[in-house]
Design a protein around this motif. Structure first.
Motif, short mmCIF file in Angstrom:
data_model
loop_
_atom_site.label_atom_id
_atom_site.label_comp_id
_atom_site.label_asym_id
_atom_site.label_seq_id
_atom_site.Cartn_x
_atom_site.Cartn_y
_atom_site.Cartn_z
N ASN A 1 -59.20 21.81 2.78
CA ASN A 1 -57.90 21.37 3.28
C ASN A 1 -57.82 19.86 3.37
O ASN A 1 -56.79 19.25 3.05
N GLY B 1 -57.54 18.60 -0.16
CA GLY B 1 -56.21 18.93 -0.66
C GLY B 1 -55.14 17.97 -0.16
O GLY B 1 -54.16 17.70 -0.86
N GLY C 1 -57.50 27.66 -5.71
CA GLY C 1 -57.26 26.30 -5.22
C GLY C 1 -58.38 25.36 -5.61
O GLY C 1 -58.13 24.20 -5.99
N LEU D 1 -58.25 21.97 -7.95
CA LEU D 1 -58.73 20.66 -7.52
C LEU D 1 -59.61 20.00 -8.58
O LEU D 1 -59.52 18.79 -8.82
N ALA E 1 -53.01 19.19 -8.31
CA ALA E 1 -53.36 18.95 -6.91
C ALA E 1 -52.28 19.53 -5.98
O ALA E 1 -52.59 20.06 -4.90
N ALA F 1 -52.82 23.18 -5.40
CA ALA F 1 -53.97 23.53 -4.55
C ALA F 1 -53.68 23.32 -3.07
O ALA F 1 -54.09 24.13 -2.23
N GLN F 2 -53.00 22.24 -2.74
CA GLN F 2 -52.83 21.86 -1.33
C GLN F 2 -52.22 22.96 -0.47
O GLN F 2 -52.74 23.27 0.61
N ASN G 1 -55.38 18.95 7.15
CA ASN G 1 -54.58 18.36 6.08
C ASN G 1 -54.09 16.95 6.42
O ASN G 1 -54.24 16.03 5.61
#
Length: 475
Positions: free
Chosen positions: A50, A53, A112, A116, A147, A150-151, A182
Motif C-alpha cells: 500500500n 502503491g 497488483g 507494480l 501504477a 495497482a494502487q 497509502n
C-alpha cells in the motif's frame, strides 16, 4: 465445531419505523472462532504494498520543473502524470469487489504486485535517450497507468483483510494501519523524488522501490482456516447487489432504510473530507506561496498535517476497538464539525506572518481527519455488512471529490494582476464553505453498527484479548 445457519427474510421495522423485509443470517449452532499470529505477517505485506502503491501518484509533483527541463515535457503533461491516478482510480475501485469475488484477496494482491513491476520498468524505459519526446512521454504515462491500476487494490481491500483476519478487539486498529499506509506512501514519494540528482535517476529509484516491494505479496493469504468472527465467515453480496440494496431495490435486502440513509451520508462526508485533504496536499504550495510562505514552509505544513494525524490515529484506533466500541457515530458527530471548522478557518488564516496559526490549524486537521479515516471505513462496513463493497464506494467518492476539488480550485485561482498575484483566496472560500455545508450532515447519522452486533451475538465468539487461543504455527 460446525455451524448451521439459516438465511431468511423476516418482516421488521427499520429505525424510521417503516416496515421492511430484511434478510438475516443467524447462527443456529455455535461455531468456534480463532485468531492466527500470521495475520500480522499478512498485514505487513499489505502495508508495504500500500505504501509503494501510494508513492507514484505525487512522485512528479516536486520535480515537475526538472522533468520539464530534462525530458522536454510540458508542465501540463507532467500534471497529468499525477492526474491519471485519480482518473483511473474511479472505474478500478468499482471493479475490485468483482475481482475479489472471482479470485480472492491473495490473487488480487498478486495482480497488483505484477502491475507494480510492469509500471516500474515501462516508466523507466521512457527515459531512454534514443526516444523522441512524445515516445518518452507515452511510455512514462503508460507506466503511471499500470501504477494506477495497482494502487486501489490494496487500499480498497484493506478493510476486507482486517475483517477476514482480525476480531472485534483488533479490527479497527488493523483498518487504521492499512488505511494510513497509502498517505504515508504519498508523503514518502514527495520526499524522495527531489532527493535524486536527475529525473532519470529519480524514476529509476521509484522502479527499484516498486520492484523490491513486490515480494511482500507472498506474506499475504486470502483467509485463515477458521474465521475470527461470524461476519468473517459470511460471503459478501456482489457490488451490484449492494448498490441495489442502497436504493431499496434488492430482492434480499440486508440494510434497513435508516442504514441506507446513514451510509449515503457517510459516503458524502467521507468523499468530501478525503477529497479536501488530497486537494490541499496537491495545492499547498500554490495556496501558501502567494501569501508569503516558502515552498519549504508549505511542505512542512503538509508534513505537520500528516505526522500529527498519524500519531492521533495510532492512539485512537485501539480505543475504538476496546473502549469506545459502540461510539463510532458519536465520534463522527463530534470530530467532523471540528474538522470542517478548521478547514473554514483557512480562509482567514492563510495570510502573511501567521505561521504559528497555520501550523495549529494543520495539527487540528491532521488529528481529526486521520482519526476519522478508519472510523468512516468501519462504519461503512458495519452498516452494509459488506467490507469490500462499502470500501470501494467510499474510496471512489474520495477520489471523485478530490478530482472535482482540484479542477474547481484551479479555476478559482486569481490572475497575475491580483493582490497578491495568483492567490487562491476564492479557492479557499469554496473549499471551506463546501466542507462546512457537508459536515453538518454528520449530526443526522444514527450509525447502528449491525455487523458488530452480529459478531457480538454470535455463539462461539471467544474473549479476543491477548490470551486468545492461536491455531497454526506462526508464519
Amino acid at each position: 465445531m460446525t455451524a448451521i445457519r439459516s438465511s431468511h427474510s423476516s418482516p421488521s421495522k427499520d429505525d424510521l419505523g417503516t416496515p421492511v423485509e430484511v434478510a438475516t443470517t443467524v447462527p443456529v449452532v455455535s461455531q468456534q472462532y480463532r485468531l492466527y499470529r500470521r495475520r500480522f505477517v499478512g498485514m505487513i505485506g499489505m502495508v508495504a504494498l500500500n505504501i509503494v502503491g501510494g508513492m507514484s501518484w505525487p512522485w512528479f509533483g516536486p520535480i515537475a520543473n526538472d522533468t520539464a527541463t530534462e525530458m522536454g515535457f510540458t508542465l501540463d503533461q507532467i500534471s497529468w502524470l499525477d492526474n491519471i491516478q485519480s482518473a483511473l482510480y474511479l472505474p478500478v475501485a468499482l471493479l475490485i469487489p468483482h475481482l475479489y469475488a472471482r479470485l480472492g484477496l491473495r490473487r488480487c494482491c498478486d495482480i497488483g504486485a505484477i502491475f507494480l513491476i510492469i509500471a516500474s520498468w515501462v516508466r523507466y524505459s521512457g527515459t531512454a535517450d534514443s526516444l523522441s519526446i512524445n515516445a518518452s512521454y507515452a511510455l512514462v504515462m503508460l507506466g503511471q497507468v499500470f501504477a494506477s491500476l495497482a494502487q486501489p487494490i490494496y487500499q480498497v481491500l484493506g478493510p476486507k483483510y482486517s475483517e477476514s483476519w482480525f476480531d472485534l478487539k483488533g479490527r479497527t486498529t488493523a483498518t487504521m494501519i492499512l488505511a494510513i499506509a497509502n498517505p504515508v506512501g504519498s508523503a514518502l514519494g514527495q520526499l524522495i523524488s527531489p532527493l535524486v540528482d536527475t529525473t532519470k535517476d529519480s524514476i529509476l529509484v521509484l522502479g527499484i522501490i516498486g520492484t523490491a516491494a513486490t515480494p511482500f505479496v507472498f506474506l499475504i493469504q486470502s483467509a485463515p482456516p477458521t474465521p475470527p468472527t461470524f461476519t468473517a465467515s459470511q460471503q459478501s453480496a456482489p457490488l451490484p447487489e449492494l448498490l441495489r440494496d442502497l436504493v431499496g431495490k434488492s430482492a434480499s435486502p440486508r440494510m434497513s432504510n435508516r442504514a441506507r440513509l446513514d451510509f449515503l451520508i457517510i459516503a458524502l462526508i467521507f468523499g468530501t473530507l478525503v477529497g479536501a485533504t488530497n486537494t490541499f496536499s496537491i495545492l499547498t504550495s500554490q495556496i501558501m506561496e502567494p501569501v508569503g510562505y516558502s515552498s519549504d514552509t508549505s511542505g512542512l505544513m503538509g508534513a505537520c498535517l500528516l505526522l500529527t494525524g498519524l500519531v492521533a490515529a495510532v492512539i485512537t484506533a485501539p480505543l475504538f476497538d476496546r473502549v469506545f466500541t459502540h461510539h463510532l457515530a458519536l465520534t463522527a458527530k463530534i470530530l467532523v464539525p471540528i474538522l470542517g471548522a478548521a478547514w473554514l478557518s483557512l480562509i482567514w488564516a492563510a495570510k502573511p506572518n501567521n505561521t504559528g496559526g497555520l501550523f495549529a490549524i494543520m495539527t487540528i486537521i491532521g488529528v481529526t481527519a486521520l482519526t476519522m479515516l478508519p472510523v468512516g471505513l468501519e462504519l461503512g462496513c458495519d452498516l452494509t455488512q459488506n467490507a469490500e463493497g462499502s470500501s470501494s464506494i467510499l474510496w471512489f467518492m474520495g477520489n471523485l471529490m478530490g478530482f472535482i476539488f482540484v479542477l474547481v480550485e484551479n479555476a478559482l485561482r486569481a490572475g497575475p494582476d491580483a493582490n497578491p498575484p495568483l492567490n487562491m483566496h476564492r479557492a479557499l472560500i469554496f473549499h471551506g464553505a463546501f466542507i462546512m455545508a457537508v459536515v453538518f450532515l454528520s449530526w443526522l447519522i444514527q450509525g447502528k453498527q449491525v455487523r458488530k452486533h452480529l459478531d457480538e451475538q454470535s455463539p462461539g465468539v471467544p474473549d479476543s484479548g491477548i490470551g486468545v487461543i492461536e491455531l497454526g504455527s506462526p508464519v
